[in-house]
Design a protein around this motif. Structure first.
Motif, mmCIF file in Angstrom:
data_model
loop_
_atom_site.group_PDB
_atom_site.id
_atom_site.type_symbol
_atom_site.label_atom_id
_atom_site.label_comp_id
_atom_site.label_asym_id
_atom_site.label_seq_id
_atom_site.Cartn_x
_atom_site.Cartn_y
_atom_site.Cartn_z
ATOM 1 N N ALA A 161 -7.673 1.297 -0.552
ATOM 2 C CA ALA A 161 -6.219 1.716 0.246
ATOM 3 C C ALA A 161 -5.482 0.363 0.158
ATOM 4 C CB ALA A 161 -6.449 1.927 1.446
ATOM 5 N N LEU A 162 -5.763 -0.683 -0.128
ATOM 6 C CA LEU A 162 -4.863 -1.787 -0.013
ATOM 7 C C LEU A 162 -4.467 -2.257 -1.446
ATOM 8 C CD1 LEU A 162 -3.793 -4.293 1.283
ATOM 9 C CD2 LEU A 162 -5.945 -5.646 0.477
ATOM 10 N N SER A 163 -5.282 -1.744 -2.299
ATOM 11 C CA SER A 163 -4.760 -1.672 -3.813
ATOM 12 C C SER A 163 -3.640 -0.464 -4.011
ATOM 13 C CB SER A 163 -6.208 -1.485 -5.023
ATOM 14 O OG SER A 163 -6.932 -2.258 -4.775
ATOM 15 N N VAL A 164 -3.823 0.574 -3.561
ATOM 16 C CA VAL A 164 -3.012 1.642 -3.787
ATOM 17 C C VAL A 164 -1.519 1.421 -3.126
ATOM 18 C CG1 VAL A 164 -2.461 3.902 -2.916
ATOM 19 C CG2 VAL A 164 -4.564 3.571 -3.936
ATOM 20 N N LEU A 165 -1.646 0.572 -1.929
ATOM 21 C CA LEU A 165 -0.474 0.030 -1.249
ATOM 22 C C LEU A 165 0.521 -1.056 -2.062
ATOM 23 C CD1 LEU A 165 -1.557 -0.382 2.551
ATOM 24 C CD2 LEU A 165 0.128 1.133 1.841
ATOM 25 N N GLN A 166 -0.391 -1.668 -2.754
ATOM 26 C CA GLN A 166 0.361 -2.830 -3.486
ATOM 27 C C GLN A 166 0.782 -1.986 -4.796
ATOM 28 O OE1 GLN A 166 -3.183 -5.303 -4.388
ATOM 29 N NE2 GLN A 166 -2.594 -6.549 -2.530
ATOM 30 N N ARG A 167 0.258 -0.982 -5.563
ATOM 31 C CA ARG A 167 0.747 -0.388 -6.501
ATOM 32 C C ARG A 167 1.917 0.337 -6.053
ATOM 33 N NH1 ARG A 167 -3.424 2.556 -7.850
ATOM 34 N NH2 ARG A 167 -2.440 4.808 -6.990
ATOM 35 N N THR A 168 1.752 1.165 -5.032
ATOM 36 C CA THR A 168 2.947 1.945 -4.558
ATOM 37 C C THR A 168 4.348 0.959 -4.348
ATOM 38 O OG1 THR A 168 1.387 3.381 -3.288
ATOM 39 C CG2 THR A 168 3.792 3.382 -2.718
ATOM 40 N N ARG A 169 4.011 -0.162 -3.659
ATOM 41 C CA ARG A 169 5.229 -1.249 -3.181
ATOM 42 C C ARG A 169 5.821 -1.425 -4.652
ATOM 43 N NH1 ARG A 169 5.855 -4.391 1.018
ATOM 44 N NH2 ARG A 169 4.657 -2.862 1.930
ATOM 45 N N LEU A 170 4.939 -1.759 -5.675
ATOM 46 C CA LEU A 170 5.637 -2.266 -7.047
ATOM 47 C C LEU A 170 6.211 -1.222 -7.674
ATOM 48 C CD1 LEU A 170 2.590 -4.323 -8.526
ATOM 49 C CD2 LEU A 170 4.915 -5.284 -7.362
ATOM 50 N N ALA A 171 5.697 0.364 -7.745
ATOM 51 C CA ALA A 171 6.355 1.475 -8.234
ATOM 52 C C ALA A 171 7.522 1.820 -7.550
ATOM 53 C CB ALA A 171 5.509 2.705 -8.251
ATOM 54 N N ALA A 172 7.901 1.550 -6.142
ATOM 55 C CA ALA A 172 8.974 1.894 -5.376
ATOM 56 C C ALA A 172 9.999 0.991 -5.807
ATOM 57 C CB ALA A 172 8.748 1.926 -4.124
ATOM 58 N N PHE A 173 9.649 -0.556 -6.026
ATOM 59 C CA PHE A 173 10.788 -1.312 -6.734
ATOM 60 C C PHE A 173 11.362 -1.064 -7.948
ATOM 61 C CE2 PHE A 173 9.782 -3.990 -2.943
ATOM 62 C CZ PHE A 173 10.687 -4.712 -2.803
ATOM 63 N N ALA A 174 10.184 -0.501 -8.846
ATOM 64 C CA ALA A 174 10.295 -0.024 -10.338
ATOM 65 C C ALA A 174 11.390 0.884 -10.144
ATOM 66 C CB ALA A 174 9.129 0.157 -11.081
ATOM 67 N N MET A 175 11.477 2.031 -9.319
ATOM 68 C CA MET A 175 12.287 2.966 -9.192
ATOM 69 C C MET A 175 13.533 2.399 -8.744
ATOM 70 S SD MET A 175 9.845 6.434 -8.515
ATOM 71 C CE MET A 175 8.632 5.629 -7.177
ATOM 72 N N MET A 176 13.479 2.116 -7.653
ATOM 73 C CA MET A 176 14.930 1.405 -7.364
ATOM 74 C C MET A 176 15.643 0.651 -8.338
ATOM 75 S SD MET A 176 15.529 -1.795 -4.395
ATOM 76 C CE MET A 176 15.112 -2.769 -5.966
ATOM 77 N N LYS A 177 14.880 0.024 -9.174
ATOM 78 C CA LYS A 177 15.739 -0.881 -10.356
ATOM 79 C C LYS A 177 16.118 0.070 -11.299
ATOM 80 C CE LYS A 177 13.843 -4.824 -11.511
ATOM 81 N NZ LYS A 177 13.089 -5.543 -12.007
ATOM 82 N N ALA A 178 15.318 1.256 -11.595
ATOM 83 C CA ALA A 178 15.888 2.060 -12.595
ATOM 84 C C ALA A 178 17.078 2.845 -12.080
ATOM 85 C CB ALA A 178 14.910 3.236 -12.994
#
Length: 461
Positions: A248-265
């Motif tokens: 679950a902690l790994s998923v949270l970290q991946r989700t956070r990075l993906a959210a920032f990537a979509m914000m940048k896009a």
């Protein structure tokens, strides 16, 4: 030694362990989709005792084993040696959740007695130098990847080490006074990196979280848990809880990075093409949907006590969740995804409104042009009537297409129509570019700042 039994042969949750057991839990980066194997469910790989009925009903949610191998201890090589702690048994598993979040489980049992100091050094070596752990003289993940058909494996950021002390170390932890017990637990939980002097003032933020029930003792930090006096089926249940929390902690970290990537896009996309904008919105929407599924089935499914509704595992799960900060991270990540969804919806609505306004202006312009064309259709009609009669200005020996004779008449008839077409084309171009960019850049000067969130409490080490 087998778990203790009462007079009516009921298996107890407490037991005496002869050998210290350590489970190393490593998160793996990337996705490893579960596949049909002969290994079955995880509940079939270990003895879970009275917890088994709960796990049987929830086995579709639990991680699945994709590799389970009992390995000769001599095949494992640590980067700095074994520090005098030889292994009696070694078992390696690779498990993955239904969403494809994988973890490596290394189940070790030591051959002889273990001291807190030697165990702390061993834990530090297997944590901080885990990339250098070898199996069969190769990096351990390379060896395991070959057994999984060549699918690449890479270590993630998260590690948790479950320690089940046995022998003399178990007896010392259960019988020592509070000062001695604090020194031993502090050394193990912090892997010998944060020595504690009993003479110094007590610091609750640094001391491991301890639960002492007399026959059992639990102490945990963010990276190491010490569980003493539990029966094997309880140990296996605690290990399963820890695997779910690390995933679950790994998923949270991946989700956070993906959210920032979509914000940048979203911020960097500047285009006036409606097709490209719709494609961008479609990609962002699909990405947000995946993030929501990850949060729901990769995090929320493993952070409550529904899988094993027992007080023993629930207490460990709650304490480990506090130590890892999972609940706060889940709340923040869910809020980020929610706001990202709102931004995408707002952008889609703004695009639809702008395109509707553009289409409306274009329709009004075309309607005006049609009306004007209808009005100026009279001169060509009169011109044709002029050629149709036998007037004095019409030479029956000349063709009506003779522009040298009738050029002036043609010019007077068609010039207004040509002028109208040019004016209409210019107006349509102005309609298309009047509103400027359909995807303007964000105005950083007026970026709203969200209010600070009240703290939810002190986190544990």
């Amino acid at each position: 030694m087998q778990p203790g039994t009462s007079t009516n042969a009921t298996v107890l949750d407490s037991a005496t362990r002869e050998r210290t057991r350590v489970l190393l839990l490593f998160s793996l980066s990337g996705r490893l989709r579960p596949r049909d194997t002969a290994l079955g469910a995880l509940v079939d790989r270990y003895d879970y005792g009275r917890f088994a009925p709960h796990l049987m009903t929830s086995q579709d949610v639990l991680p699945l084993p994709v590799l389970d191998e009992r390995v000769a201890p001599r095949r494992l090589r640590l980067p700095h040696g074994d520090h005098g702690l030889g292994l009696a048994s070694l078992r390696i598993l690779v498990v993955t959740t239904p969403r494809g979040d994988a973890a490596l489980v290394v189940d070790c049992a030591f051959a002889g007695e273990t001291t807190a100091g030697d165990l702390a050094v061993w834990l530090a070596s297997t944590c901080f130098d885990r990339e250098r752990i070898e199996l069969d003289d190769r990096p351990i993940l390379q060896t395991l990847a070959a057994q999984l058909g060549g699918r690449p494996l890479a270590l993630g950021q998260n590690v948790h080490q479950l320690v089940f002390p046995g022998g003399r170390l178990q007896r010392e932890l259960l019988s020592a006074d509070e000062a001695r017990k604090a020194i031993l637990l502090n050394e193990i939980v912090y892997r010998g990196r944060m020595p504690w002097n009993p003479a110094t003032p007590y610091d609750a933020s640094l001391a491991p979280h301890v639960r002492n029930h007399g026959l059992t003792l639990s102490a945990l930090g963010r990276g190491v848990s010490v569980q003493t006096g539990w029966a094997p089926h309880v140990e296996n249940g605690l290990a399963l809880v820890a695997v779910g929390m690390i995933s679950a902690l790994s998923v949270l970290q991946r989700t956070r990075l993906a959210a920032f990537a979509m914000m940048k896009a979203n911020e960097q996309a500047l285009t006036d093409s409606p097709t490209e904008i719709r494609s961008l919105i479609s990609r962002l929407s699909a990405g947000v949907n995946e993030l929501q599924l990850d949060l729901a089935f990769g995090v929320e499914a493993y952070v409550d006590s529904l899988l094993i509704p027992e007080m023993v595992t629930e207490a460990f799960q709650s304490s480990l969740g506090d130590a890892l900060g999972i609940r706060d991270s889940l709340e923040n990540s869910a809020r980020m995804v929610e706001r990202l969804t709102s931004v995408i919806s707002t952008r889609s609505a703004a695009l639809d409104a702008e395109l509707a306004e553009r289409d409306d202006r274009r329709d009004r312009t075309v309607s005006g042009l049609v009306a004007a064309a209808t009005l100026i259709a009279l001169p060509p009609t009169l011109l044709l009537a002029f050629f149709g009669v036998n007037g004095t200005n019409v030479d029956d020996q000349r063709s009506i297409l003779d522009l040298r004779a009738y050029g002036t008449a043609y010019a007077l008839a068609w010039l207004p129509f040509v002028v109208l077409v040019v004016i209409g084309w210019v107006l349509l171009r102005r309609v298309s570019t009047r509103s400027g960019s359909l995807l303007p850049a964000p105005d950083d000067a007026f970026a709203p700042v969200p209010p600070p969130r009240s703290p939810s409490g002190n986190r544990r080490p």
